[in-house]
Design an enzyme around this catalytic site. Structure first.
Site, PDB file in Angstrom:
ATOM      1  N   ASP A  63      -2.342  10.968  -1.992  1.00 53.86           N
ATOM      2  CA  ASP A  63      -2.421   9.613  -3.085  1.00 53.86           C
ATOM      3  C   ASP A  63      -2.464  10.453  -4.426  1.00 53.86           C
ATOM      4  OD1 ASP A  63      -2.996   8.603  -0.334  1.00 53.86           O
ATOM      5  OD2 ASP A  63      -3.145   6.860  -1.544  1.00 53.86           O
TER       6      ASP A  63
ATOM      7  N   ASN B  17      -6.010  12.367   0.056  1.00 50.76           N
ATOM      8  CA  ASN B  17      -5.154  11.861   1.012  1.00 50.76           C
ATOM      9  C   ASN B  17      -5.911  10.945   2.020  1.00 50.76           C
ATOM     10  OD1 ASN B  17      -2.190  11.154   1.719  1.00 50.76           O
ATOM     11  ND2 ASN B  17      -2.856  11.871   3.815  1.00 50.76           N
TER      12      ASN B  17
ATOM     13  N   ARG C 271      -6.779  -0.141  -7.643  1.00 48.07           N
ATOM     14  CA  ARG C 271      -6.974   0.872  -6.591  1.00 48.07           C
ATOM     15  C   ARG C 271      -7.403   2.232  -7.540  1.00 48.07           C
ATOM     16  NH1 ARG C 271      -4.303   1.206  -0.955  1.00 48.07           N
ATOM     17  NH2 ARG C 271      -6.338   2.147  -0.348  1.00 48.07           N
TER      18      ARG C 271
ATOM     19  N   GLN D 124      -3.403   2.468   9.982  1.00 48.22           N
ATOM     20  CA  GLN D 124      -2.017   2.465   9.483  1.00 48.22           C
ATOM     21  C   GLN D 124      -1.187   3.375  10.330  1.00 48.22           C
ATOM     22  OE1 GLN D 124      -4.811   2.936   7.597  1.00 48.22           O
ATOM     23  NE2 GLN D 124      -4.541   2.431   5.183  1.00 48.22           N
TER      24      GLN D 124
ATOM     25  N   ARG E 184       0.942  -1.033   0.031  1.00 47.01           N
ATOM     26  CA  ARG E 184       0.235  -0.163  -0.078  1.00 47.01           C
ATOM     27  C   ARG E 184       0.956   1.230   0.067  1.00 47.01           C
ATOM     28  NH1 ARG E 184       1.597   1.834   4.624  1.00 47.01           N
ATOM     29  NH2 ARG E 184       0.328   3.615   4.196  1.00 47.01           N
TER      30      ARG E 184
HETATM   31  C1  LIG Z   1       2.566   8.825   0.837  1.00 45.48           C
HETATM   32  S1  LIG Z   1       1.501   7.557   0.361  1.00 45.48           S
HETATM   33  C2  LIG Z   1       0.612   6.904   1.671  1.00 45.48           C
HETATM   34  C3  LIG Z   1      -0.647   7.199   1.536  1.00 45.48           C
HETATM   35  O1  LIG Z   1      -1.258   6.016   1.305  1.00 45.48           O
HETATM   36  C4  LIG Z   1      -1.987   5.758   2.086  1.00 45.48           C
HETATM   37  O2  LIG Z   1      -3.242   5.020   1.723  1.00 45.48           O
HETATM   38  P1  LIG Z   1      -3.374   3.522   1.697  1.00 45.48           P
HETATM   39  O3  LIG Z   1      -2.864   3.085   3.128  1.00 45.48           O
HETATM   40  O4  LIG Z   1      -4.954   3.327   1.613  1.00 45.48           O
HETATM   41  O5  LIG Z   1      -2.534   3.065   0.786  1.00 45.48           O
HETATM   42  C5  LIG Z   1      -2.357   6.939   2.833  1.00 45.48           C
HETATM   43  O6  LIG Z   1      -3.339   7.706   1.788  1.00 45.48           O
HETATM   44  C6  LIG Z   1      -1.048   7.932   2.854  1.00 45.48           C
HETATM   45  O7  LIG Z   1      -1.149   8.891   3.170  1.00 45.48           O
END
Ligand SMILES: CSC[C@H]1O[C@H](OP(=O)(O)O)[C@H](O)[C@@H]1O
Length: 396
Positions: free
Chosen positions: A253, A263, A98, A212, A64
């Site tokens: 994102d 984001n 995604r 996360q 991710r």
């Molecule tokens: C700097 S990319 C990290 C960014 O990705 C995360 O989303 P996900 O965990 O769903 O892939 C989140 O938006 C973070 O800021």
């Protein structure tokens, strides 16, 4: 095997043993991932031998984070080419895994174009596959390089905005080595401040529903020896009100042409709080996250995920205490999106609203930091100029 992740996550130089790597065992090439659904309790590798396995890993957030999704997408095309799958079909599956992180499509298309160019020049299947792999590795290296440069630009900006030299930073979601070919985006700036003794404290939003922040950012901060405190997302407001936050650092994102920032959900409320409390709200992202084809924030597709991620706890969770580790295996509460039922936090049948991201308008963003430098105030013209600069830079 997973121990090597422990070394790299301890802050050593980025290497091929980060959260994702390419391997060529006798039975054929594979993409090896650190399964982020299992962190922090277990460092488990996921070996993807085909594109559907990699698509599933992307969809279930085993891998991710926007920049790493771009890298994973590129290696996915390389896997298809190396194993003789239909490259165009593989690219379509990967790009559709995604919708919000623009990096995924960017990485996939860049690798697929490398394949098309090689074939167009008369390369055979093996040569074309090698060309794709070389492009994926180039993208991987460029992201590591971008991470280092963003950390430098971001630290200089913090020092400029916050004279006094000791910063209390609030982060949201996870933006460290686990989302990057290098040391990350926003987290890399906080880590750079830590390394020069200018990180007074890192406030870590837990980041519901998939946690996360609690599971991954706290894990990375601990491994880097950073003073940090976890908080519930809803506790951020009172932290601002008590004057405990000097700046907010988040990733992205997708950044639209007008500077709107998509984001992790919960970013927009932080931007409003930051503006109300006169705290800098800084977005750190590589130029591969900027999408000039998307006009504005309203045009960004926000991924809607299963309500089960809200009504059930993700897991497996780390031992509750150090003693917990001695208490035997960690209870597997719920493997997010894997469908294995876990601990319910709402009555059975409760419907849940679960947008994975939200969009912050440019007027609430103090600055966007990319590897090319800083845009502030955030305007369409500034974003376009930054992208023009990045197009002139190539990493051989
Ligand atoms: C700097 S990319 C990290 C960014 O990705 C995360 O989303 P996900 O965990 O769903 O892939 C989140 O938006 C973070 O800021």
């Amino acid at each position: 095997m997973a121990d090597q992740y422990a070394q790299t996550l301890d802050g050593e130089q980025p290497s091929a043993t980060g959260p994702l790597r390419w391997e060529e065992p006798p039975e054929g090439p594979v993409v090896v991932l650190l399964d982020q659904r299992r962190l922090p309790a277990e460092e488990v590798e996921l070996v993807c031998t085909d594109v559907p396995a990699l698509v599933d890993a992307i969809r279930t957030l085993a891998v991710r984070g926007a920049p790493l999704l771009g890298i994973a997408g590129a290696y996915g095309v390389a896997l298809a080419a190396a194993r003789g799958y239909d490259v165009a079909e593989a690219a379509s599956l990967l790009e559709g895994a995604r919708p919000t992180a623009v990096n995924l499509g960017h990485g996939v298309r860049r690798a697929a174009e490398a394949y098309g160019t090689a074939v167009g020049r008369g390369a055979d299947v093996r040569q074309a596959a090698a060309a794709v792999l070389a492009e994926a590795r180039r993208l991987h290296r460029e992201d590591a390089e971008a991470s280092e440069r963003m950390a430098r630009h971001g630290l200089a900006l913090l020092d400029e905005l916050l004279p006094g030299g000791s910063h209390r930073i609030l982060t949201h979601c996870n933006t460290g080595r686990l989302v990057s070919g290098g040391e990350g985006t926003a987290f890399a700036v906080a880590l750079a401040a830590h390394r020069v003794g200018r990180l007074r404290h890192l406030w870590v939003d837990e980041t519901r529903p998939l946690l996360q922040g609690a599971r991954l950012t706290a894990y990375e901060a601990a491994r880097n020896g950073m003073a940090h405190t976890l908080l519930t997302d809803s506790a951020a407001g009172s932290l601002f009100a008590s004057g405990e936050v000097d700046a907010v650092l988040i990733g992205a994102d997708r950044i639209a042409a007008d500077g709107s920032v998509a984001n992790k959900v919960g970013s927009y409320p932080l931007a409003v709080l930051a503006r109300y409390h006169h705290v800098p709200f800084i977005v750190v992202a590589p130029s591969t996250t900027v999408d000039l084809e998307t006009r504005d924030g309203a045009s960004i597709e926000v991924e809607q995920r299963s309500g089960r991620e809200v009504t059930e706890l993700p897991g497996p969770l780390a031992p509750a205490t150090a003693a917990g580790a001695a208490a035997g295996p960690v209870p597997r509460v719920f493997e997010a999106a894997s469908g294995v039922s876990g601990a319910l936090v709402a009555p059975v049948g409760t419907r849940a609203h679960n947008p994975a991201f939200d969009v912050t308008p440019p007027e609430l963003v103090t600055a966007v930091v990319t590897e090319e430098g800083v845009v502030s105030p955030v305007t369409g013209a500034g974003i376009a100029e930054l992208c023009a600069r990045s197009r002139q830079v190539t990493i051989s």
